[in-house]
Design a protein around this motif. Structure first.
Motif, mmCIF file in Angstrom:
data_model
loop_
_atom_site.group_PDB
_atom_site.id
_atom_site.type_symbol
_atom_site.label_atom_id
_atom_site.label_comp_id
_atom_site.label_asym_id
_atom_site.label_seq_id
_atom_site.Cartn_x
_atom_site.Cartn_y
_atom_site.Cartn_z
ATOM 1 N N ASN A 203 -9.135 8.540 -1.812
ATOM 2 C CA ASN A 203 -7.782 8.089 -1.480
ATOM 3 C C ASN A 203 -7.201 7.474 -2.749
ATOM 4 O O ASN A 203 -7.910 6.787 -3.483
ATOM 5 C CB ASN A 203 -7.831 7.040 -0.371
ATOM 6 C CG ASN A 203 -8.623 5.805 -0.772
ATOM 7 O OD1 ASN A 203 -9.839 5.866 -0.879
ATOM 8 N ND2 ASN A 203 -7.932 4.699 -1.008
ATOM 9 N N ASN A 204 -5.952 7.744 -3.037
ATOM 10 C CA ASN A 204 -5.281 7.067 -4.155
ATOM 11 C C ASN A 204 -5.079 5.612 -3.748
ATOM 12 O O ASN A 204 -4.312 5.323 -2.826
ATOM 13 C CB ASN A 204 -3.941 7.760 -4.424
ATOM 14 C CG ASN A 204 -3.133 7.100 -5.517
ATOM 15 O OD1 ASN A 204 -3.194 5.889 -5.703
ATOM 16 N ND2 ASN A 204 -2.358 7.873 -6.223
ATOM 17 N N ALA A 205 -5.787 4.702 -4.415
ATOM 18 C CA ALA A 205 -5.825 3.300 -3.978
ATOM 19 C C ALA A 205 -4.458 2.621 -4.004
ATOM 20 O O ALA A 205 -4.270 1.593 -3.355
ATOM 21 C CB ALA A 205 -6.806 2.518 -4.854
ATOM 22 N N ASN A 206 -3.503 3.177 -4.731
ATOM 23 C CA ASN A 206 -2.163 2.590 -4.785
ATOM 24 C C ASN A 206 -1.276 3.040 -3.636
ATOM 25 O O ASN A 206 -0.298 2.378 -3.302
ATOM 26 C CB ASN A 206 -1.463 2.967 -6.100
ATOM 27 C CG ASN A 206 -1.981 2.163 -7.266
ATOM 28 O OD1 ASN A 206 -2.543 1.093 -7.099
ATOM 29 N ND2 ASN A 206 -1.807 2.696 -8.472
ATOM 30 N N GLU A 207 -1.595 4.184 -3.020
ATOM 31 C CA GLU A 207 -0.650 4.807 -2.091
ATOM 32 C C GLU A 207 -1.248 5.237 -0.761
ATOM 33 O O GLU A 207 -0.504 5.497 0.186
ATOM 34 C CB GLU A 207 -0.023 6.039 -2.764
ATOM 35 C CG GLU A 207 0.739 5.720 -4.034
ATOM 36 C CD GLU A 207 1.125 6.969 -4.811
ATOM 37 O OE1 GLU A 207 0.800 8.076 -4.352
ATOM 38 O OE2 GLU A 207 1.751 6.823 -5.868
ATOM 39 N N MET A 208 -2.560 5.365 -0.672
ATOM 40 C CA MET A 208 -3.166 5.930 0.528
ATOM 41 C C MET A 208 -4.389 5.115 0.941
ATOM 42 O O MET A 208 -4.794 4.189 0.249
ATOM 43 C CB MET A 208 -3.569 7.394 0.282
ATOM 44 C CG MET A 208 -2.397 8.315 0.008
ATOM 45 S SD MET A 208 -2.897 10.040 -0.184
ATOM 46 C CE MET A 208 -3.754 9.984 -1.746
ATOM 47 N N GLY A 209 -4.976 5.512 2.049
ATOM 48 C CA GLY A 209 -6.207 4.892 2.493
ATOM 49 C C GLY A 209 -5.992 3.532 3.131
ATOM 50 O O GLY A 209 -4.880 3.177 3.537
ATOM 51 N N PRO A 210 -7.058 2.718 3.235
ATOM 52 C CA PRO A 210 -6.973 1.420 3.900
ATOM 53 C C PRO A 210 -6.073 0.445 3.150
ATOM 54 O O PRO A 210 -5.931 0.525 1.935
ATOM 55 C CB PRO A 210 -8.431 0.913 3.849
ATOM 56 C CG PRO A 210 -9.265 2.102 3.543
ATOM 57 C CD PRO A 210 -8.415 3.019 2.732
ATOM 58 N N PHE A 211 -5.464 -0.474 3.904
ATOM 59 C CA PHE A 211 -4.776 -1.564 3.208
ATOM 60 C C PHE A 211 -5.826 -2.478 2.595
ATOM 61 O O PHE A 211 -6.998 -2.479 2.986
ATOM 62 C CB PHE A 211 -3.788 -2.295 4.116
ATOM 63 C CG PHE A 211 -4.357 -3.132 5.232
ATOM 64 C CD1 PHE A 211 -4.823 -4.415 4.997
ATOM 65 C CD2 PHE A 211 -4.388 -2.661 6.542
ATOM 66 C CE1 PHE A 211 -5.317 -5.212 6.023
ATOM 67 C CE2 PHE A 211 -4.879 -3.447 7.579
ATOM 68 C CZ PHE A 211 -5.347 -4.722 7.321
ATOM 69 N N SER A 212 -5.416 -3.231 1.590
ATOM 70 C CA SER A 212 -6.338 -4.058 0.810
ATOM 71 C C SER A 212 -5.755 -5.475 0.707
ATOM 72 O O SER A 212 -4.745 -5.773 1.348
ATOM 73 C CB SER A 212 -6.530 -3.432 -0.582
ATOM 74 O OG SER A 212 -5.402 -3.683 -1.398
ATOM 75 N N PRO A 213 -6.356 -6.355 -0.076
ATOM 76 C CA PRO A 213 -5.786 -7.704 -0.191
ATOM 77 C C PRO A 213 -4.309 -7.740 -0.591
ATOM 78 O O PRO A 213 -3.571 -8.617 -0.136
ATOM 79 C CB PRO A 213 -6.669 -8.358 -1.258
ATOM 80 C CG PRO A 213 -8.004 -7.744 -1.025
ATOM 81 C CD PRO A 213 -7.702 -6.301 -0.706
ATOM 82 N N GLU A 214 -3.863 -6.777 -1.429
ATOM 83 C CA GLU A 214 -2.479 -6.819 -1.915
ATOM 84 C C GLU A 214 -1.718 -5.511 -1.703
ATOM 85 O O GLU A 214 -0.531 -5.449 -1.997
ATOM 86 C CB GLU A 214 -2.463 -7.139 -3.413
ATOM 87 C CG GLU A 214 -3.013 -8.502 -3.774
ATOM 88 C CD GLU A 214 -2.931 -8.788 -5.266
ATOM 89 O OE1 GLU A 214 -2.754 -7.826 -6.037
ATOM 90 O OE2 GLU A 214 -3.037 -9.957 -5.648
ATOM 91 N N ARG A 215 -2.377 -4.463 -1.211
ATOM 92 C CA ARG A 215 -1.729 -3.149 -1.118
ATOM 93 C C ARG A 215 -1.623 -2.697 0.331
ATOM 94 O O ARG A 215 -2.503 -2.947 1.142
ATOM 95 C CB ARG A 215 -2.503 -2.120 -1.946
ATOM 96 C CG ARG A 215 -2.642 -2.563 -3.406
ATOM 97 C CD ARG A 215 -3.394 -1.587 -4.254
ATOM 98 N NE ARG A 215 -3.808 -2.217 -5.514
ATOM 99 C CZ ARG A 215 -4.420 -1.588 -6.499
ATOM 100 N NH1 ARG A 215 -4.706 -0.302 -6.398
ATOM 101 N NH2 ARG A 215 -4.770 -2.241 -7.600
ATOM 102 N N ALA A 216 -0.519 -2.008 0.630
ATOM 103 C CA ALA A 216 -0.233 -1.622 2.011
ATOM 104 C C ALA A 216 -1.054 -0.428 2.473
ATOM 105 O O ALA A 216 -1.212 -0.215 3.678
ATOM 106 C CB ALA A 216 1.257 -1.314 2.156
ATOM 107 N N GLY A 217 -1.554 0.381 1.536
ATOM 108 C CA GLY A 217 -2.323 1.564 1.910
ATOM 109 C C GLY A 217 -1.447 2.626 2.552
ATOM 110 O O GLY A 217 -0.225 2.630 2.405
#
Length: 363
Positions: A203-217
């Motif tokens: 998954n492109n960690a900036n745009e896809m996949g699970p949300f993270s501490p600072e990214r919407a996923g």
């Protein structure tokens, strides 16, 4: 004088992390902080070369280490042309691409340049290991569903490759013999199927996949399009909501997993739901990536800074352990990963790669 040390160099935006290793033993390490005002004097990142090099050499002098004692130098790889993973000899062509920023300017571009500067002076080899430009996608993974948009390889390659080698050793097998799903959990989350040593999807960690501490996923795309055209937000504001103010920050006002765990232990039900939702999304993504390996998975590896949160890793393990055994390597050490990559070549476990032979120079 005996050449016994490997110098590892990891340049960041406002610091340069360095470490000296004697084989696998870390002898000494330092985070060299850089004054923002000093850095602003340089128009391009690569113009910081001499400034950062001098600070590294000063550090070595303070540690009473002479460059004549270095066996090799290894730097963090930068935004080069798309390339397979591995340990690369730093060549003149690679330096050319790092200097012009062939895929963009980034502090990591300095890693190979500084390594070669020190290595050439001493007549020793300089390397980079699994740079951010690693792309081992199979073509089927690049198709997005819209011809105008191509899925790209954007992956925490250095740590994912390092823990893959570690898992292979624990399985007493060569990396080329096993399949893994590796979940790197940090400020961004990369979950990758690793087939016989190759990262075939992510998954492109900036745009896809699970949300993270600072990214919407990954988000419901229709609702996102409506938000973009609502007139309520600028382009810059939307970008910030996706990366920087998304994920845990958006729901709970913090990107600190330890703080979230403290909230949960104090009875905060909202924090519990959101934290479990992140784990739920990570578990689903691991399941999806196991399908990319046709379910033939020898081990699932969970790693990265977020892996220190046992509450989170236990939740994920309960979801995915039916697929394959789960191993957790908490945290990450990029300098150690750089040293291990150089050692694999120096000790004959792996053959060094040559940049010009592995990339499309005409891209």
């Amino acid at each position: 004088m005996e050449r016994k040390y490997i110098l590892a160099i990891n340049p960041g935006s406002t610091s340069t992390k360095v470490a000296l290793y004697k084989n696998k033993e870390k002898v000494t390490t330092k985070k060299i902080e850089h004054n923002t005002e000093e850095l602003e004097k340089f128009e391009k990142i690569t113009e910081q070369y001499q400034y950062r090099l001098d600070m590294i050499l000063n550090w070595l002098e303070k540690e009473n280490i002479k460059t004549k004692e270095l066996r090799a130098v290894v730097g963090r790889g930068g935004l080069l042309r798309s390339m397979p993973g591995g340990t690369y000899l730093v060549t003149d062509k690679m330096i050319d691409d790092l200097k012009i920023g062939i895929q963009g300017e980034h502090a990591s571009n300095l890693g190979g340049i500084i390594a070669k500067g020190i290595g050439d002076k001493e007549g020793i080899k300089s390397f980079i290991v699994d740079p951010v430009a690693v792309d081992e996608f199979e073509e089927v993974a690049r198709v997005s569903g819209m011809p105008d948009i191509k899925r790209k390889s954007l992956v925490h390659a250095l740590n994912i490759k390092a823990v893959s080698h570690r898992a292979a050793k624990e399985l007493k097998k060569d990396l080329s013999e096993i399949n893994l799903v590796v979940a790197h959990l940090g400020g961004g989350i990369s979950i990758a199927p690793v087939r016989k040593g190759r990262i075939i999807d992510v998954n492109n960690a900036n745009e896809m996949g699970p949300f993270s501490p600072e990214r919407a996923g990954g988000l419901p795309v229709g609702d996102l399009v409506k938000m973009c055209y609502s007139g309520e937000y600028t382009y810059k504001e939307i970008k910030k909501k996706l990366k920087g103010k998304g994920g845990l920050v958006a729901y709970l006002g913090t990107n600190d997993a330890k703080e979230v765990v403290d909230k949960i232990e104090n009875g905060d039900n909202k924090a519990k739901l959101v934290f479990e939702a992140m784990g739920y999304q990570i578990g689903k993504e691991i399941g999806q990536m196991s399908v990319a390996l046709n379910g033939d998975v020898d081990k699932i590896v969970i790693t990265g800074g977020l892996a220190h949160a046992k509450m989170l890793t236990d939740y994920i393990e309960d979801m995915v352990k039916f697929i394959a055994p789960v191993t957790v390597y908490r945290g990450e050490d990029e300098l150690e990963a750089l040293n291990e990559g150089a050692l694999r070549v120096l000790e004959g476990e792996e053959k060094e790669k040559i940049y010009e032979e592995e990339v499309n120079i005409n891209d």
